[in-house]
Design a protein around this motif. Structure first.
Motif, PDB file in Angstrom:
ATOM      1  N   ALA A   1       5.764   7.918  -0.473  1.00 34.69           N
ATOM      2  CA  ALA A   1       6.114   7.953   0.949  1.00 34.69           C
ATOM      3  C   ALA A   1       4.909   7.598   1.806  1.00 34.69           C
ATOM      4  O   ALA A   1       4.444   8.384   2.629  1.00 34.69           O
ATOM      5  CB  ALA A   1       6.651   9.326   1.321  1.00 34.69           C
ATOM      6  N   VAL A   2       4.371   6.421   1.597  1.00 38.45           N
ATOM      7  CA  VAL A   2       3.282   5.928   2.434  1.00 38.45           C
ATOM      8  C   VAL A   2       3.690   4.569   2.983  1.00 38.45           C
ATOM      9  O   VAL A   2       4.348   3.788   2.286  1.00 38.45           O
ATOM     10  CB  VAL A   2       1.947   5.815   1.673  1.00 38.45           C
ATOM     11  N   PRO A   3       3.332   4.263   4.223  1.00 44.03           N
ATOM     12  CA  PRO A   3       3.822   3.034   4.845  1.00 44.03           C
ATOM     13  C   PRO A   3       2.872   1.857   4.772  1.00 44.03           C
ATOM     14  O   PRO A   3       3.120   0.853   5.430  1.00 44.03           O
ATOM     15  CB  PRO A   3       4.029   3.468   6.299  1.00 44.03           C
ATOM     16  N   TRP A   4       1.796   1.937   3.995  1.00 49.82           N
ATOM     17  CA  TRP A   4       0.865   0.825   3.967  1.00 49.82           C
ATOM     18  C   TRP A   4       0.671   0.310   2.544  1.00 49.82           C
ATOM     19  O   TRP A   4       0.857   1.007   1.561  1.00 49.82           O
ATOM     20  CB  TRP A   4      -0.494   1.213   4.568  1.00 49.82           C
ATOM     21  N   THR A   5       0.291  -0.965   2.496  1.00 51.27           N
ATOM     22  CA  THR A   5      -0.060  -1.635   1.244  1.00 51.27           C
ATOM     23  C   THR A   5      -1.277  -2.499   1.534  1.00 51.27           C
ATOM     24  O   THR A   5      -1.360  -3.107   2.604  1.00 51.27           O
ATOM     25  CB  THR A   5       1.093  -2.527   0.748  1.00 51.27           C
ATOM     26  N   SER A   6      -2.208  -2.563   0.607  1.00 55.13           N
ATOM     27  CA  SER A   6      -3.399  -3.370   0.844  1.00 55.13           C
ATOM     28  C   SER A   6      -3.066  -4.862   0.748  1.00 55.13           C
ATOM     29  O   SER A   6      -2.096  -5.271   0.105  1.00 55.13           O
ATOM     30  CB  SER A   6      -4.502  -3.032  -0.173  1.00 55.13           C
ATOM     31  N   VAL A   7      -3.904  -5.651   1.395  1.00 56.16           N
ATOM     32  CA  VAL A   7      -3.755  -7.102   1.304  1.00 56.16           C
ATOM     33  C   VAL A   7      -3.809  -7.547  -0.159  1.00 56.16           C
ATOM     34  O   VAL A   7      -3.006  -8.385  -0.595  1.00 56.16           O
ATOM     35  CB  VAL A   7      -4.845  -7.806   2.139  1.00 56.16           C
ATOM     36  N   ALA A   8      -4.718  -6.988  -0.935  1.00 55.23           N
ATOM     37  CA  ALA A   8      -4.837  -7.380  -2.341  1.00 55.23           C
ATOM     38  C   ALA A   8      -3.550  -7.089  -3.111  1.00 55.23           C
ATOM     39  O   ALA A   8      -3.119  -7.905  -3.951  1.00 55.23           O
ATOM     40  CB  ALA A   8      -6.017  -6.646  -2.990  1.00 55.23           C
ATOM     41  N   GLU A   9      -2.924  -5.946  -2.835  1.00 58.56           N
ATOM     42  CA  GLU A   9      -1.666  -5.610  -3.514  1.00 58.56           C
ATOM     43  C   GLU A   9      -0.552  -6.570  -3.107  1.00 58.56           C
ATOM     44  O   GLU A   9       0.263  -6.978  -3.952  1.00 58.56           O
ATOM     45  CB  GLU A   9      -1.281  -4.175  -3.200  1.00 58.56           C
ATOM     46  N   HIS A  10      -0.492  -6.927  -1.827  1.00 58.63           N
ATOM     47  CA  HIS A  10       0.511  -7.905  -1.398  1.00 58.63           C
ATOM     48  C   HIS A  10       0.292  -9.248  -2.095  1.00 58.63           C
ATOM     49  O   HIS A  10       1.253  -9.894  -2.534  1.00 58.63           O
ATOM     50  CB  HIS A  10       0.455  -8.098   0.119  1.00 58.63           C
ATOM     51  N   ARG A  11      -0.957  -9.675  -2.192  1.00 60.75           N
ATOM     52  CA  ARG A  11      -1.231 -10.958  -2.846  1.00 60.75           C
ATOM     53  C   ARG A  11      -0.758 -10.967  -4.291  1.00 60.75           C
ATOM     54  O   ARG A  11      -0.280 -11.973  -4.813  1.00 60.75           O
ATOM     55  CB  ARG A  11      -2.741 -11.247  -2.809  1.00 60.75           C
ATOM     56  N   ALA A  12      -0.896  -9.805  -4.943  1.00 55.30           N
ATOM     57  CA  ALA A  12      -0.545  -9.728  -6.361  1.00 55.30           C
ATOM     58  C   ALA A  12       0.928  -9.432  -6.596  1.00 55.30           C
ATOM     59  O   ALA A  12       1.477  -9.831  -7.629  1.00 55.30           O
ATOM     60  CB  ALA A  12      -1.392  -8.652  -7.041  1.00 55.30           C
ATOM     61  N   GLN A  13       1.618  -8.748  -5.642  1.00 60.18           N
ATOM     62  CA  GLN A  13       2.927  -8.192  -5.954  1.00 60.18           C
ATOM     63  C   GLN A  13       4.042  -8.545  -4.976  1.00 60.18           C
ATOM     64  O   GLN A  13       5.214  -8.356  -5.321  1.00 60.18           O
ATOM     65  CB  GLN A  13       2.822  -6.663  -6.017  1.00 60.18           C
ATOM     66  N   ASN A  14       3.734  -9.007  -3.766  1.00 55.34           N
ATOM     67  CA  ASN A  14       4.806  -9.202  -2.796  1.00 55.34           C
ATOM     68  C   ASN A  14       5.808 -10.232  -3.324  1.00 55.34           C
ATOM     69  O   ASN A  14       5.451 -11.379  -3.611  1.00 55.34           O
ATOM     70  CB  ASN A  14       4.255  -9.647  -1.445  1.00 55.34           C
ATOM     71  N   LYS A  15       7.071  -9.845  -3.451  1.00 53.76           N
ATOM     72  CA  LYS A  15       8.062 -10.679  -4.137  1.00 53.76           C
ATOM     73  C   LYS A  15       8.355 -11.986  -3.403  1.00 53.76           C
ATOM     74  O   LYS A  15       8.855 -12.926  -4.006  1.00 53.76           O
ATOM     75  CB  LYS A  15       9.362  -9.896  -4.328  1.00 53.76           C
TER      76      LYS A  15
END
Length: 317
Positions: A241-255
């Motif tokens: 239940a957290v509303p943030w994601t790091s830029v690095a995580e988005h680069r690796a995982q954002n569908k």
């Protein structure tokens, strides 16, 4: 301040508390009926704060508007001892009613007449005109209702915090993000990586523009945190239940936007997804209230406040 029961409201278990005068203290509050993350962003050295994308409750069955969620925001502001200097909208929302005007009036009374301006992107005027015409709303009900129209890349201050305006079109043409240090409040542009991105099929939306906006966000340093405007957690509640994601995580995982996805790929993915989606449940009341910055329609001579509801099949006789 006493509050009604808030069964639909939850907060992040550990909102980041800053130890630096240039890094915000952030209080995220989740409104589950519309899946909206709202934020109180505060300067730790001055206790000056901004509220981002606040929600006003609307019951479709009874056509009743209530401030339960907004009162919870005011409770947090009072508890922390903040002075709210600004209310920030990322765009004209189509899935919830904004509480900006309600909060502005309540805060003005609580803050000895200090009335926080409501800010939004300068392109809101084209959105207001478009939906004002669609719903037959007079200019006098929406012209000039926002106190501050931000330019692209404009710099502003909340206490000692430096805020930066990021124009992030695609979901809507007026869409903004707000950057404070290493924290970006991206509105409805990026969601959690397993959801991807926002829809682009509203008037003025563009999947090509959203791809460019997403790439602008993901060009930031990898440690930067992107705080989303919505979440639609899985039924099993597996996502933290957290509303943030790091830029690095988005680069690796954002569908939709992970590294290696081209603009052509993204447009195809986004277009197929948008074609399968129903209109937001609160589309018509949201747009009519939100182009007014949260003001209710002017009352009729009977005292009613009316919204327009488009009908299909209206040519039947």
């Amino acid at each position: 301040m006493s509050l009604p029961s808030i069964r639909s409201l939850s907060t992040s278990t550990s909102p980041p508390t800053s130890t630096s005068p240039f890094t915000p203290t952030i209080h995220p509050i989740f409104e589950s009926s519309t899946g909206t993350w709202q934020y109180i962003v505060a300067c730790p050295s001055t206790h000056r704060a901004a509220i981002i994308d606040p929600v006003l409750d609307y019951d479709r069955a009874t056509q009743t508007v209530s401030p339960t969620t907004a009162l919870a925001l005011l409770e947090q502001v009072s508890r922390a001892g903040y002075t709210v200097e600004m209310i920030l909208e990322s765009h004209v929302h189509a899935d919830h009613l904004t509480a900006a005007f309600f909060l502005q009036n309540r805060l003005a009374r609580a803050q000895g007449g200090l009335r926080p301006p409501i800010g939004i992107g300068k392109r809101v005027e084209q959105v207001q005109r478009q939906f004002g015409r669609r719903y037959s709303i007079g200019d006098d009900e929406y012209v000039g209702v926002f106190d501050r129209l931000f330019d692209d890349n404009e710099i502003f201050a909340i206490g000692d915090l430096r805020g930066e305006v990021m124009h992030l079109p695609g979901h809507t043409p007026d869409h903004l993000g707000y950057k404070f240090g290493d924290d970006v409040f991206c509105g409805d542009s990026l969601f959690h990586p397993d959801i991807g991105t926002a829809r682009c099929d509203f008037p003025g939306g563009s999947s090509e523009a959203l791809f460019r906006s997403g790439r602008r966000l993901l060009a930031l340093p990898g440690h930067v945190r992107i705080w989303t405007g919505h979440d639609y957690p899985p039924a099993d509640g597996a996502r933290p239940a957290v509303p943030w994601t790091s830029v690095a995580e988005h680069r690796a995982q954002n569908k939709h936007l992970m590294d290696g996805i081209s603009q052509q790929d993204f447009v195809a993915l986004r277009s197929a997804r948008d074609a399968s989606m129903a209109a937001p449940k609160l589309l018509h009341p949201s747009l009519q209230i939100n182009i007014r910055a949260g003001r209710m329609p002017s009352p009729t001579d009977k005292g009613d406040r009316l919204l327009h509801l488009p009908m299909k099949g209206g040519d039947l006789v």
